[in-house]
Design a protein around this motif. Structure first.
Motif, PDB file in Angstrom:
ATOM      1  N   GLY A 142       0.796  -1.219   0.000  1.00 21.83           N
ATOM      2  CA  GLY A 142       0.000   0.000   0.000  1.00 21.83           C
ATOM      3  C   GLY A 142       0.828   1.267   0.000  1.00 21.83           C
ATOM      4  O   GLY A 142       2.044   1.259   0.245  1.00 21.83           O
ATOM      5  N   SER A 145       4.089   3.106   2.508  1.00 16.19           N
ATOM      6  CA  SER A 145       4.696   2.089   3.360  1.00 16.19           C
ATOM      7  C   SER A 145       6.213   2.061   3.177  1.00 16.19           C
ATOM      8  O   SER A 145       6.756   2.657   2.245  1.00 16.19           O
ATOM      9  N   GLY A 160      -0.667  -3.206   3.970  1.00 15.74           N
ATOM     10  CA  GLY A 160      -1.543  -2.042   3.919  1.00 15.74           C
ATOM     11  C   GLY A 160      -0.798  -0.727   3.765  1.00 15.74           C
ATOM     12  O   GLY A 160       0.431  -0.690   3.648  1.00 15.74           O
ATOM     13  N   ASP A 161      -1.534   0.372   3.793  1.00 17.96           N
ATOM     14  CA  ASP A 161      -0.952   1.712   3.681  1.00 17.96           C
ATOM     15  C   ASP A 161      -0.221   2.088   4.978  1.00 17.96           C
ATOM     16  O   ASP A 161      -0.629   1.688   6.079  1.00 17.96           O
ATOM     17  N   THR A 163       2.451   1.292   6.456  1.00 15.34           N
ATOM     18  CA  THR A 163       2.977   0.231   7.318  1.00 15.34           C
ATOM     19  C   THR A 163       4.498   0.156   7.197  1.00 15.34           C
ATOM     20  O   THR A 163       5.053   0.396   6.130  1.00 15.34           O
ATOM     21  N   SER A 179      -2.890  -1.856   7.706  1.00 12.79           N
ATOM     22  CA  SER A 179      -2.378  -0.500   7.539  1.00 12.79           C
ATOM     23  C   SER A 179      -1.888   0.078   8.866  1.00 12.79           C
ATOM     24  O   SER A 179      -2.373  -0.308   9.940  1.00 12.79           O
ATOM     25  N   LYS A 180      -0.941   0.987   8.776  1.00 10.41           N
ATOM     26  CA  LYS A 180      -0.385   1.702   9.943  1.00 10.41           C
ATOM     27  C   LYS A 180       0.107   0.742  11.024  1.00 10.41           C
ATOM     28  O   LYS A 180       0.014   1.018  12.215  1.00 10.41           O
ATOM     29  N   SER A 195      -4.428  -4.142  11.463  1.00 10.27           N
ATOM     30  CA  SER A 195      -4.002  -2.751  11.321  1.00 10.27           C
ATOM     31  C   SER A 195      -3.754  -2.110  12.681  1.00 10.27           C
ATOM     32  O   SER A 195      -4.277  -2.557  13.708  1.00 10.27           O
TER      33      SER A 195
END
Length: 208
Positions: A142, A145, A160-161, A163, A179-180, A195
């Motif tokens: 994502g 990242s 994910g975004d 990360t 994500s994160k 996430s």
């Protein structure tokens, strides 16, 4: 000729500048126009002029200008990208990396020395694929990242975004990391990781 403006003047930007210089040495028609940084105490960085503060990025935009956000923080890269969505972003790929012809890499991403991106992998915008990282076939990474040095993502992994995958970590095939999330250095991921968590160890476990 593309004129590249580097956003940020720190350790991470020094690596990106050297990647662009290596691309130029290999015959690509590029030129580093200068840098943008908010530190008023410096006027040059690695022999290139500090043009202005980051907030004035649009003042230097021309038809041939492309920008690259050379800042290691995923969150700050996202913040700058959101502020300047109208700018065109440069994708820096070191000549010693190996990138499959079927891989897709979106704008603003940097692929560092000796990294490997194999077939059908899809890399988002403003991603860092760090030195010697291995992205195997059919991965999805994502936006914003960071895949740290020597990390290995086996086939079919999804990230994910925003990360961060730590140095020398391994994610086995077909696992999903949200994500994160932060995966600690040297971790081995054998199960999906949700996430907004921090996971470390072998096997990797979420730390509360």
């Amino acid at each position: 000729m593309k004129e590249i403006i580097v956003i940020g003047a720190g350790g991470h930007s020094s690596v990106i500048i050297e990647i662009i210089e290596a691309m130029i040495d290999m015959g690509q028609n590029l030129k580093i126009k200068g840098l943008l940084d908010d530190n008023e105490k410096i006027s040059q960085f690695m022999g290139y002029k500090i043009l202005d503060k980051i907030q004035n990025a649009r003042f230097y935009n021309t038809e041939n200008t492309e920008y690259i956000i050379a800042i290691g923080s995923n969150n700050i890269r996202k913040k700058i990208s959101n502020e300047f969505k109208d700018l065109k972003y440069f994708t820096a790929i070191h000549p010693t990396s190996m990138v499959s012809k079927s891989a897709v890499i979106k704008e603003g991403t940097v692929v560092m020395s000796k990294a490997v991106i194999n077939s059908n992998s899809k890399i988002g915008s403003h991603v860092i694929i760090n030195t010697g990282a291995v992205i195997e076939h059919d991965n999805k990474i994502g936006d914003f990242s960071h895949i740290s040095p020597q990390a290995t993502l086996c086939g079919g992994v999804s990230i994910g975004d925003e990360t961060h995958i730590g140095a020398n970590s391994t994610i086995i095939q077909y696992k999903i990391v949200g994500s994160k999330t932060i995966i600690g250095a040297g971790a081995t991921v054998i199960n999906d990781i949700e996430s907004n968590v921090f996971a470390i160890g072998c096997p990797a476990k979420v730390k509360k």
